[in-house]
Motif scaffolding. Sequence first.
Motif, PDB file in Angstrom:
ATOM      1  N   ARG A  24       0.833  -1.198   0.000  1.00 35.68           N
ATOM      2  CA  ARG A  24       0.000   0.000   0.000  1.00 35.68           C
ATOM      3  C   ARG A  24       0.875   1.259   0.000  1.00 35.68           C
ATOM      4  N   VAL A  25       1.884   1.260   0.868  1.00 36.22           N
ATOM      5  CA  VAL A  25       2.776   2.422   0.937  1.00 36.22           C
ATOM      6  C   VAL A  25       3.485   2.650  -0.394  1.00 36.22           C
ATOM      7  N   HIS A  26       4.004   1.574  -0.992  1.00 36.04           N
ATOM      8  CA  HIS A  26       4.900   1.781  -2.128  1.00 36.04           C
ATOM      9  C   HIS A  26       4.185   1.838  -3.478  1.00 36.04           C
ATOM     10  N   ILE A  27       2.936   1.434  -3.537  1.00 31.85           N
ATOM     11  CA  ILE A  27       2.142   1.805  -4.712  1.00 31.85           C
ATOM     12  C   ILE A  27       2.009   3.329  -4.711  1.00 31.85           C
ATOM     13  N   GLY A  28       1.785   3.866  -3.535  1.00 29.01           N
ATOM     14  CA  GLY A  28       1.776   5.317  -3.415  1.00 29.01           C
ATOM     15  C   GLY A  28       3.124   5.941  -3.756  1.00 29.01           C
ATOM     16  N   ALA A  33      -2.973  -7.662  -4.868  1.00 29.63           N
ATOM     17  CA  ALA A  33      -2.260  -6.391  -5.069  1.00 29.63           C
ATOM     18  C   ALA A  33      -3.104  -5.406  -5.872  1.00 29.63           C
ATOM     19  N   LEU A  34      -3.842  -5.894  -6.840  1.00 26.69           N
ATOM     20  CA  LEU A  34      -4.717  -5.004  -7.620  1.00 26.69           C
ATOM     21  C   LEU A  34      -5.811  -4.411  -6.749  1.00 26.69           C
ATOM     22  N   MET A  35      -6.307  -5.186  -5.796  1.00 24.92           N
ATOM     23  CA  MET A  35      -7.335  -4.654  -4.897  1.00 24.92           C
ATOM     24  C   MET A  35      -6.753  -3.546  -4.011  1.00 24.92           C
TER      25      MET A  35
END
Lengths: 136, 136, 136, 136, 136, 136
Positions: free
Chosen positions: D83-87, D118-120
């Motif tokens: 979540r952090v690193h998609i950001g 991961a897509l969710m």
Amino acid sequence: MTADTSDDTDRLTRGQARLSEITGRSGEEVMAALGDVAPDFARYIFEFGYGDVYSRPGLDLRARMLATVAGLVCLGHAARELRVHIGSALNVGATREEVVEVIMQMALYAGFPAALDALMIAKEVFAARGLAAKAD
Amino acid sequence: MTADTSDDTDRLTRGQARLSEITGRSGEEVMAALGDVAPDFARYIFEFGYGDVYSRPGLDLRARMLATVAGLVCLGHAARELRVHIGSALNVGATREEVVEVIMQMALYAGFPAALDALMIAKEVFAARGLAAKAD
Amino acid sequence: MTADTSDDTDRLTRGQARLSEITGRSGEEVMAALGDVAPDFARYIFEFGYGDVYSRPGLDLRARMLATVAGLVCLGHAARELRVHIGSALNVGATREEVVEVIMQMALYAGFPAALDALMIAKEVFAARGLAAKAD
Amino acid sequence: MTADTSDDTDRLTRGQARLSEITGRSGEEVMAALGDVAPDFARYIFEFGYGDVYSRPGLDLRARMLATVAGLVCLGHAARELRVHIGSALNVGATREEVVEVIMQMALYAGFPAALDALMIAKEVFAARGLAAKAD
Amino acid sequence: MTADTSDDTDRLTRGQARLSEITGRSGEEVMAALGDVAPDFARYIFEFGYGDVYSRPGLDLRARMLATVAGLVCLGHAARELRVHIGSALNVGATREEVVEVIMQMALYAGFPAALDALMIAKEVFAARGLAAKAD
Amino acid sequence: MTADTSDDTDRLTRGQARLSEITGRSGEEVMAALGDVAPDFARYIFEFGYGDVYSRPGLDLRARMLATVAGLVCLGHAARELRVHIGSALNVGATREEVVEVIMQMALYAGFPAALDALMIAKEVFAARGLAAKAD
């Protein structure tokens, strides 16, 4: 809880017989590998692995060993065990084709590299048994 | 190589039907989850996952889904998918007992925590379907 | 936060000494393997791995290295590192028996194949050191 | 080996700045989570993670963060970090589409369930940032 | 959903060409390895892996292959595939230095042993291509 | 092989006592969770996990439970079990500081996200027990 009055000697004897039936290996072979480093670990394999778990009713051995092949593909790192239990699956009545189907299906869950590595191991096991190449 | 003259429309249609047969979910539900983030990923699930892999002959669906349950237990992290495919296994003819046997067996390969987590998920799936508690 | 006034030269020097104390290998050996591909990675191993983490107070080295052996068994894929740190555990005072106990225990968490592979590696490490076979 | 004369204060300061640039979070937030359980672990994140590794030249930040997203998908269990690193990937210039491409591609290597999970998570991150739905 | 009117022959042809472009290997080589055990699996690699996923627009091949290297490092067990795709990354324009940066960065997420094993593989790939040692 | 004349009743009784000593949980609690889905799995936990493995001599319980914490961190997915056995480690004499040291050390082998997730769980366990925050 299932009443289980069997003592440990029963579990050991039953487990060694079940190991031999499934894998085609004897308890002596397992003990030869483990005896001078961790003999009790061999005993746990016999008693718990084969005497308890693989002696349970409720699922036929063919489905059990195909499930084990699937699980080992998904672990990714279990090449040695995968080699043994691809053989076990064949020993208990699964066909070469069924083993290949299970491995290919696991590409969906564990990715292509894990499935590809497992297919290379299966190829070796099939060749060692003289199983003819897939005709298609 | 298997001759396969089917075009992509066939794979998509066949896959959505197979998805529905196995999981009891419709393609629309999958697309509802993925459609605004990765609609092509839903298409790959339909076409490749269900239209290609799960439409193959060579292994019965009951053995396939028990193998999938086994594989997902060994992955360790696939709680969402495990919930779906414990249901799938029941849908295609596996019994509650068989599902439990496969999960317990995976404790040998993936350890007790992975198997225990999977049993807790199975318990929820069974309860949601009104399957009676194990009598023993 | 712990006040840490040491500069990087201190971390590097301290880390190389700690690496040698724990693994019995010199920083030169590590650099020989990594120097022409990723010399900074060797530096991170020295500075962060051994200069920071393994130089911490708060836990004795014997418990630290037994924990590392346990962790590496559970990773499943870390054969090279497991070989090194089974040796490290022996170097810092753990007995052969304690190493075997930790590996066997991990069968509960990572499954039998990961523990079995680790026992085979332990057997080789013990043999290379001339440690007598378990008598029982 | 790269000559590195910077002392630890430099690494800490540089790392906190880099953390903020990449993740959009401050060192204070990380310390708030870790400060009463393992403040030194926060320091290692700053100094080693961001002060050393993420401060290296040799690869642009956009490629670095897309690689990190890929790696986290393959770990399978790292939902929080993903979540952090998609950001982070979005912060350093990757597009929403590029993040989705990387995640979908990992289905080939880590399987569909890891990619789907991961897509969710990506969907939630995109929604929280008000990024419009994919139009196609 | 992307309209995709291509039939399977297109996917197969496109995939084999893409495989060759990326990995430098021909479809014949892949089929030689798989043809007598699971020829359909080779077909899935061509059609789905390279004809679908790696033929997508939306991300350049250099970033794609660096992401794949990152993912394979984090899997931990994919030595064979890692060897292939470190080569692929170089084939599509990534530099030796960029590959090393990605692998080192993954130590943060998958641990030092997985990164170290990958660096040893990278070293072999670089040597086989006659890429000069890092000068620093 | 260790002579073991104990029957299964001994293993069950011994295991339930050991479970209680280590985890602070009773066999009844475990059976309450598993009894209506897989009562034999609870029995295996008692007999094999605690009656066999955790009843072995050769390693003190404090080192055993710190090793288990390390192993569970490296599995990555075992949040439930990690919560239990961080508590177990404290129960058998490990200090809060020692638990934190083991978890931080595992960042070297399993990566920072797995260690960070484990520290967050440890923080909750410590808080639930009223253990004071680390003073430094």
